[in-house]
Enzyme design. Structure first.
Site, PDB file in Angstrom:
ATOM      1  CG  PHE A   1      -0.817  49.340   6.337  1.00 20.85           C
ATOM      2  CD1 PHE A   1      -1.950  48.662   5.985  1.00 20.85           C
ATOM      3  CD2 PHE A   1      -0.055  50.019   5.447  1.00 20.85           C
ATOM      4  CE1 PHE A   1      -2.230  48.274   4.611  1.00 20.85           C
ATOM      5  CE2 PHE A   1      -0.428  49.849   4.150  1.00 20.85           C
ATOM      6  CZ  PHE A   1      -1.508  49.040   3.439  1.00 20.85           C
TER       7      PHE A   1
ATOM      8  CG  ASP B   1       7.361  50.330   7.457  1.00 16.79           C
ATOM      9  OD1 ASP B   1       7.701  51.351   6.578  1.00 16.79           O
ATOM     10  OD2 ASP B   1       6.421  49.790   7.249  1.00 16.79           O
TER      11      ASP B   1
ATOM     12  CE  LYS C   1       2.994  54.995   2.230  1.00 12.96           C
ATOM     13  NZ  LYS C   1       2.266  54.869   0.806  1.00 12.96           N
TER      14      LYS C   1
END
Length: 403
Positions: free
Chosen positions: A141, A226, A255
């Site tokens: 994801f 990532d 984030k």
């Protein structure tokens, strides 16, 4: 109708149904706790999918944002501003790299990493134009843009968005042999999550990340990590890659970099990688804006102390020890994760992940489900041991009540 019911009904009537949130309407939050419009308090064990590593309303971050709001919030990249150089310098130093390309969202940073890898492949590696390939892992994801969902294996994320972007090859996560077979002379990068969050907090087998590093180095391929969810303290180290002493060529961050205050993301690498960009070849109006830089600089300063990494490691060890005790009676079939991050597989006979999340919400604990009967636990790193134990007690009570 209650105030929450009225708010939810209005949202259902006027917003696209791209999410399925739990039926709670948050009005305020502090630390690891959120309060709804009726005044009910909830323990947050999700932390905005790790965007809120430093808790809700963190005073240092709020003060940094307020101070910057009084000065200047946006210049666009048409002009320099006085927070930009410090942000790039400090983030590069935190990562042990030379250059930073700031963006806003995680998906935007992944898109930037894809463009970086392709441009590097053509300009530096010498791959023929239009033939660059990036190898990714299944169950990944990385975001929701049309390019990113083109290499997703999740039908919900991918279906009905074709035609899909070519140039990606998907291999099983954790399978070094499959990865080696997929890498060829046109491969410019391997893009993976050191821990797959959305897939259920999947930790790869020991030796996998060092194997990826060795393979990519030997084959002149960029290793892009990532670390949008796994990075910046969540796993007990600054980056999840550190658990196996691995340093990728490229970090993708987001984030927690914005502290849950503003969206901040970045691609971080050395000059021989990010130096391929020339003015006008990529950009973002809001990327690296003064407000984002001010908040992110405070985040970097907080991480530099090591306090939050240590806290995640110590409380994470406690979290996983307590969750392991819950697996003994069969209600939980598996627990995975590192630091203050866990994927918990509930026995499907006891309910779906959504149902368990709703039962926990009724006991004033907020988590979120993924993939069937899995729930994710990722509290703010500032959570107290007492609050964490109380939350785990509520999970135990929910599981006991369903049998």
């Amino acid at each position: 109708m209650t105030a929450s019911e009225r708010s939810i009904a209005a949202a259902e009537a006027h917003s696209a149904h791209n999410y399925h949130p739990l039926p709670v309407v948050v009005a305020s939050a502090d630390g690891a706790w959120m309060t709804d419009v009726e005044g009910n308090r909830y323990l947050d064990l999700l932390a905005g999918y790790s965007a809120l590593n430093f808790g809700h309303g963190n005073r240092r971050l709020i003060d940094a944002a307020k101070a910057q709001l009084e000065r200047v919030t946006l210049t666009s990249r048409a002009f320099h501003h006085d927070r930009f150089a410090d942000f790039c310098t400090e983030l590069a130093a935190l990562c042990g790299k030379e250059m930073v390309l700031p963006m806003n969202t995680g998906a935007e940073a992944i898109e930037t990493a894809v463009k970086t890898a392709r441009k590097w492949g053509y300009r530096v590696k010498g791959v023929p134009d239009g033939q660059a390939k990036i190898v990714v892992a299944d169950n990944n994801f990385h975001g929701r843009t049309t390019t990113i969902v083109s290499f997703s294996t999740d039908p919900e994320a991918r279906a009905d968005y074709g035609p899909y972007t070519p140039g990606f090859e998907i291999v099983p996560y954790g399978d070094l042999a499959a990865l080696e077979a997929a890498v060829d002379e046109h491969t410019v990068a391997v893009l993976i999550e050191p821990i797959q969050g959305e897939a259920g907090v999947l930790v790869p087998p020991a030796g996998y990340l060092p194997g990826v590093r060795e393979l990519t180095r030997a084959r002149n391929v960029l290793f892009i990590a990532d670390e949008i969810q796994s990075g910046l303290g969540r796993t007990g180290r600054t980056f999840a890659c550190e658990h196996e002493d691995v340093v990728p060529d490229v970090y993708v961050l987001g984030k927690a970099l914005g502290g849950g205050v503003v969206p901040v993301s970045a691609v971080v690498a050395d000059r021989d990688v990010l130096g391929v960009f020339q003015p006008g070849e990529h950009g973002s109006t809001f990327g690296g804006n003064p407000l984002a830089c001010a908040v992110a600089l405070e985040v970097i300063a907080m991480l530099r102390t090591g306090e939050y990494q240590r806290r995640a490691a110590e409380l994470g060890e406690h979290l996983h020890r307590e969750l392991a005790l819950l697996t003994g009676d069969g209600a939980i079939s598996a627990v995975r994760g590192r630091g203050l991050w866990a994927g918990v597989d509930i026995d499907p006979a006891l309910g779906t992940g959504r149902e368990v999340s709703e039962r926990l919400m009724a006991r004033r604990v907020l988590v979120k489900d993924t993939h069937g009967s899995t729930i994710r636990i990722a509290p703010p790193l500032v959570i107290s041991k007492e609050d964490l134990d109380w939350g785990l007690e509520q999970l135990r009570a929910v599981l006991d009540a369903t049998r």
